[in-house]
Design a protein around this motif. Structure first.
Motif, short mmCIF file in Angstrom:
data_model
loop_
_atom_site.label_atom_id
_atom_site.label_comp_id
_atom_site.label_asym_id
_atom_site.label_seq_id
_atom_site.Cartn_x
_atom_site.Cartn_y
_atom_site.Cartn_z
N TRP A 188 0.80 -1.21 0.00
CA TRP A 188 0.00 0.00 0.00
C TRP A 188 0.85 1.28 0.00
O TRP A 188 0.31 2.37 -0.15
CB TRP A 188 -0.92 0.00 1.23
N LYS A 196 -5.43 6.61 11.93
CA LYS A 196 -5.26 7.53 10.80
C LYS A 196 -5.06 6.73 9.51
O LYS A 196 -5.66 7.04 8.48
CB LYS A 196 -4.07 8.45 11.05
N TYR A 197 -4.20 5.70 9.54
CA TYR A 197 -3.97 4.86 8.36
C TYR A 197 -5.27 4.17 7.93
O TYR A 197 -5.54 4.04 6.75
CB TYR A 197 -2.88 3.83 8.65
N LYS A 198 -6.06 3.71 8.91
CA LYS A 198 -7.32 3.03 8.60
C LYS A 198 -8.26 3.95 7.84
O LYS A 198 -9.00 3.50 6.97
CB LYS A 198 -7.98 2.51 9.87
N LYS A 199 -8.23 5.24 8.17
CA LYS A 199 -9.07 6.21 7.44
C LYS A 199 -8.69 6.26 5.97
O LYS A 199 -9.51 6.62 5.13
CB LYS A 199 -8.95 7.60 8.07
N TYR A 200 -7.46 5.91 5.65
CA TYR A 200 -7.00 5.87 4.25
C TYR A 200 -7.10 4.46 3.66
O TYR A 200 -6.57 4.20 2.59
CB TYR A 200 -5.55 6.38 4.15
#
Length: 192
Positions: A63, A137-141
C-alpha cells in the motif's frame, strides 16, 4: 485540550522514531535464515559465500507508494546490481498474501521475505510499533497495518537499505525516519 493532546502525541511519536537508529556501517550484519515468498530458503551466510554483496532492504507494504517505487527501481536495475556481484532481498512485515500483491504491483523477481515475527527487522533495529492514533489515521486511508501484517499488532519498519559485504560487515546504510526517502540505485551501485 485536543490541540495539547495532539501535540503531545506527535512529540511522543517523534521521540519514539528518533530513538530508532538501526545498524551502522562497519558492524557485523545479523545472520538470518528465512523462507522467501517464492519458496526459496534464504540464509545470509550462504548468500555471502556465493555473492560479493547482499543488498537487504526493508519496506512497509504493498500500500506504500514510496515502497513500490523503490522496489520497481531495484527491479529495473537488477541486472546492473547482479553484474556487480549483489544479491537483492526485500524484507517486510506484511503477510505472504500481501507480498503477492507487492510482487504483482512491482513485478519484483528477487526474493521478498515476510518477516512474520519481526525477527529480522528487530535484529537490524528498524522495527517500530505504531501508536493507536496513527493506526486509526492509516485506517481512514484504507490501510489496516495489523490486518495487512496478519498480526494483532501494527509494526512497520523504518525503510532502510543495507549493503552487506562478503565478510558479513555492513558496507553501506541508508536509514531515514522520513519514509519518503530511499537509497538510490546509483548510490547502492557505488557501494558495491
Amino acid at each position: 485540550m485536543k490541540k495539547t493532546g495532539l501535540t503531545l502525541f506527535v512529540l511522543f511519536l517523534g521521540l519514539q522514531l528518533w530513538a530508532q537508529t538501526g545498524l551502522k556501517t562497519g558492524q557485523q550484519a545479523p545472520e538470518f535464515t528465512a523462507k522467501a515468498s517464492d519458496g526459496t530458503n534464504i540464509n545470509l551466510k550462504t548468500l555471502l559465500k556465493k555473492h560479493q554483496n547482499v543488498v537487504l532492504f526493508f519496506y512497509r507494504g504493498w500500500w506504500c507508494p514510496y515502497c513500490n517505487k523503490h522496489i520497481k527501481q531495484l527491479q529495473d536495475s537488477l541486472q546492473l546490481l547482479s553484474k556487480k556481484g549483489a544479491f537483492v532481498i526485500g524484507v517486510t512485515p506484511e503477510s505472504e498474501n500481501a507480498v503477492i500483491r507487492t510482487r504483482e504491483k512491482t513485478t519484483a523477481t528477487f526474493p521478498i521475505i515476510s518477516d512474520k515475527n519481526y525477527t529480522i527487522m528487530k535484529a537490524y533495529g528498524v522495527d517500530f510499533t505504531m501508536e493507536k492514533e496513527l493506526q486509526d489515521k492509516y485506517k481512514k486511508y484504507g490501510v489496516d497495518v495489523a490486518l495487512n501484517n496478519d498480526s494483532k499488532d501494527a509494526i512497520l519498519p523504518i525503510p532502510a537499505t543495507y549493503v552487506i559485504g562478503a565478510s558479513g560487515k555492513i558496507k553501506y546504510v541508508q536509514f531515514n525516519k522520513d519514509y519518503t526517502k530511499r537509497a538510490s540505485v546509483s548510490t547502492i551501485l557505488s557501494m558495491l
